[in-house]
Design a protein around this motif. Sequence first.
Motif, PDB file in Angstrom:
ATOM      1  N   LEU A  61     -46.812 -71.248  -5.516  1.00 38.67           N
ATOM      2  CA  LEU A  61     -46.221 -71.016  -6.830  1.00 38.67           C
ATOM      3  C   LEU A  61     -46.241 -72.293  -7.664  1.00 38.67           C
ATOM      4  N   GLU A  62     -45.957 -73.425  -6.994  1.00 38.31           N
ATOM      5  CA  GLU A  62     -46.031 -74.687  -7.738  1.00 38.31           C
ATOM      6  C   GLU A  62     -47.447 -74.909  -8.244  1.00 38.31           C
ATOM      7  N   LYS A  63     -48.421 -74.638  -7.364  1.00 39.56           N
ATOM      8  CA  LYS A  63     -49.813 -74.800  -7.764  1.00 39.56           C
ATOM      9  C   LYS A  63     -50.147 -73.794  -8.853  1.00 39.56           C
ATOM     10  N   GLN A  64     -49.683 -72.559  -8.637  1.00 40.89           N
ATOM     11  CA  GLN A  64     -49.917 -71.530  -9.645  1.00 40.89           C
ATOM     12  C   GLN A  64     -49.220 -71.897 -10.945  1.00 40.89           C
ATOM     13  N   ASP A  65     -47.996 -72.455 -10.758  1.00 35.76           N
ATOM     14  CA  ASP A  65     -47.259 -72.876 -11.951  1.00 35.76           C
ATOM     15  C   ASP A  65     -48.050 -73.950 -12.681  1.00 35.76           C
ATOM     16  N   LYS A  66     -48.584 -74.927 -11.924  1.00 36.21           N
ATOM     17  CA  LYS A  66     -49.415 -75.956 -12.541  1.00 36.21           C
ATOM     18  C   LYS A  66     -50.642 -75.320 -13.173  1.00 36.21           C
ATOM     19  N   ASN A  67     -51.283 -74.445 -12.351  1.00 37.95           N
ATOM     20  CA  ASN A  67     -52.478 -73.772 -12.869  1.00 37.95           C
ATOM     21  C   ASN A  67     -52.115 -72.918 -14.079  1.00 37.95           C
ATOM     22  N   ASN A  68     -50.963 -72.233 -13.972  1.00 31.84           N
ATOM     23  CA  ASN A  68     -50.524 -71.400 -15.096  1.00 31.84           C
ATOM     24  C   ASN A  68     -50.218 -72.260 -16.310  1.00 31.84           C
ATOM     25  N   LYS A  69     -49.571 -73.404 -16.059  1.00 30.59           N
ATOM     26  CA  LYS A  69     -49.276 -74.293 -17.178  1.00 30.59           C
ATOM     27  C   LYS A  69     -50.574 -74.768 -17.795  1.00 30.59           C
ATOM     28  N   ILE A  70     -51.507 -75.155 -16.909  1.00 33.69           N
ATOM     29  CA  ILE A  70     -52.801 -75.609 -17.425  1.00 33.69           C
ATOM     30  C   ILE A  70     -53.484 -74.449 -18.123  1.00 33.69           C
ATOM     31  N   LEU A  71     -53.433 -73.264 -17.467  1.00 35.42           N
ATOM     32  CA  LEU A  71     -54.051 -72.080 -18.054  1.00 35.42           C
ATOM     33  C   LEU A  71     -53.344 -71.707 -19.349  1.00 35.42           C
ATOM     34  N   GLN A  72     -52.000 -71.757 -19.277  1.00 32.55           N
ATOM     35  CA  GLN A  72     -51.233 -71.439 -20.484  1.00 32.55           C
ATOM     36  C   GLN A  72     -51.580 -72.426 -21.591  1.00 32.55           C
ATOM     37  N   GLN A  73     -51.627 -73.702 -21.194  1.00 37.20           N
ATOM     38  CA  GLN A  73     -51.955 -74.707 -22.206  1.00 37.20           C
ATOM     39  C   GLN A  73     -53.367 -74.471 -22.737  1.00 37.20           C
ATOM     40  N   SER A  74     -54.292 -74.163 -21.793  1.00 41.73           N
ATOM     41  CA  SER A  74     -55.650 -73.922 -22.284  1.00 41.73           C
ATOM     42  C   SER A  74     -55.705 -72.633 -23.085  1.00 41.73           C
ATOM     43  N   LEU A  75     -54.944 -71.593 -22.655  1.00 38.64           N
ATOM     44  CA  LEU A  75     -54.909 -70.347 -23.418  1.00 38.64           C
ATOM     45  C   LEU A  75     -54.251 -70.582 -24.780  1.00 38.64           C
ATOM     46  N   ILE A  76     -53.155 -71.333 -24.728  1.00 37.77           N
ATOM     47  CA  ILE A  76     -52.474 -71.637 -25.992  1.00 37.77           C
ATOM     48  C   ILE A  76     -53.418 -72.442 -26.880  1.00 37.77           C
ATOM     49  N   ASN A  93     -39.323 -69.739  11.403  1.00 36.58           N
ATOM     50  CA  ASN A  93     -40.401 -70.692  11.122  1.00 36.58           C
ATOM     51  C   ASN A  93     -41.471 -70.048  10.246  1.00 36.58           C
ATOM     52  N   VAL A  94     -41.823 -68.791  10.593  1.00 36.83           N
ATOM     53  CA  VAL A  94     -42.829 -68.084   9.787  1.00 36.83           C
ATOM     54  C   VAL A  94     -42.312 -67.927   8.362  1.00 36.83           C
ATOM     55  N   ILE A  95     -41.026 -67.526   8.264  1.00 37.11           N
ATOM     56  CA  ILE A  95     -40.438 -67.348   6.922  1.00 37.11           C
ATOM     57  C   ILE A  95     -40.406 -68.680   6.191  1.00 37.11           C
ATOM     58  N   ASN A  96     -39.964 -69.742   6.908  1.00 39.30           N
ATOM     59  CA  ASN A  96     -39.910 -71.068   6.278  1.00 39.30           C
ATOM     60  C   ASN A  96     -41.299 -71.522   5.850  1.00 39.30           C
ATOM     61  N   VAL A  97     -42.284 -71.317   6.748  1.00 34.99           N
ATOM     62  CA  VAL A  97     -43.655 -71.706   6.407  1.00 34.99           C
ATOM     63  C   VAL A  97     -44.146 -70.857   5.242  1.00 34.99           C
ATOM     64  N   ALA A  98     -43.836 -69.540   5.308  1.00 36.95           N
ATOM     65  CA  ALA A  98     -44.264 -68.657   4.216  1.00 36.95           C
ATOM     66  C   ALA A  98     -43.601 -69.075   2.907  1.00 36.95           C
ATOM     67  N   VAL A  99     -42.301 -69.419   2.992  1.00 38.44           N
ATOM     68  CA  VAL A  99     -41.588 -69.856   1.789  1.00 38.44           C
ATOM     69  C   VAL A  99     -42.212 -71.143   1.273  1.00 38.44           C
ATOM     70  N   GLU A 100     -42.477 -72.089   2.188  1.00 42.13           N
ATOM     71  CA  GLU A 100     -43.092 -73.349   1.765  1.00 42.13           C
ATOM     72  C   GLU A 100     -44.470 -73.092   1.153  1.00 42.13           C
ATOM     73  N   ILE A 101     -45.242 -72.217   1.837  1.00 42.20           N
ATOM     74  CA  ILE A 101     -46.576 -71.898   1.303  1.00 42.20           C
ATOM     75  C   ILE A 101     -46.436 -71.245  -0.063  1.00 42.20           C
ATOM     76  N   CYS A 102     -45.485 -70.308  -0.139  1.00 41.37           N
ATOM     77  CA  CYS A 102     -45.270 -69.632  -1.428  1.00 41.37           C
ATOM     78  C   CYS A 102     -44.825 -70.633  -2.485  1.00 41.37           C
ATOM     79  N   GLN A 103     -43.906 -71.529  -2.084  1.00 42.82           N
ATOM     80  CA  GLN A 103     -43.444 -72.533  -3.047  1.00 42.82           C
ATOM     81  C   GLN A 103     -44.614 -73.398  -3.504  1.00 42.82           C
ATOM     82  N   LYS A 104     -45.413 -73.855  -2.523  1.00 41.72           N
ATOM     83  CA  LYS A 104     -46.564 -74.679  -2.886  1.00 41.72           C
ATOM     84  C   LYS A 104     -47.550 -73.872  -3.727  1.00 41.72           C
TER      85      LYS A 104
END
Length: 188
Positions: free
Chosen positions: A151-166, A138-149
């Motif tokens: 990372l998804e958020k970071q990915d969004k933020n990175n995309k936004i950041l990348q887009q803003s950086l670009i 459960n901890v691993i699953n929650v950690a994976v879900e948290i990491c996925q979320k």
Amino acid sequence: MVNLNQSLGDLFKGIIPNVYVLGATIVSFLVLFLFITYFVYRPLKKYIKKRKDFLQNHIDLTIKSNVEAEKLEKKSQQKLLETKEFCIELKEKSQIEANKFLEDAKKTAIDNARQLINEGQKVLLEYENEIKSKYYMNVINVAVEICQKYLEKQDKNNKILQQSLIADLEKELRKRENSSKKKDNFGK
């Protein structure tokens, strides 16, 4: 004295019986004696003998019964003593067997309790390990879900950041291009 003799003679004259009366009296006495002997004395003698024999038999039976009763009483007392001794021995043996049975039952109960405790501890350990593994999963699953979320958020933020950086980089590049063009235009 003559008068006296005569008066005494007259007096005794009526007392002395005559021979016929005396004979009849003796015969009647003998007949009465034989009658009483035959019809009263003999049956009475037989009855007294029977009664005496009956009483003697009862006395003998009573004495014999008393002797037998004393023998039986002695036997009964002896058997009672033997029975008491047997009961005491039986009670002691029963107590010894009961104590052995109790000790065996205690040992068996203790062994069973230890076995149940060991089995319970094994089950608890297995259950604890299962719970730990489920918890870790459960901890691993929650950690994976948290990491996925994340990372998804970071990915969004990175995309936004990348887009803003670009976009910033493009702006910067355009500015540099524009400034280099302007410099080139100035220098020419």
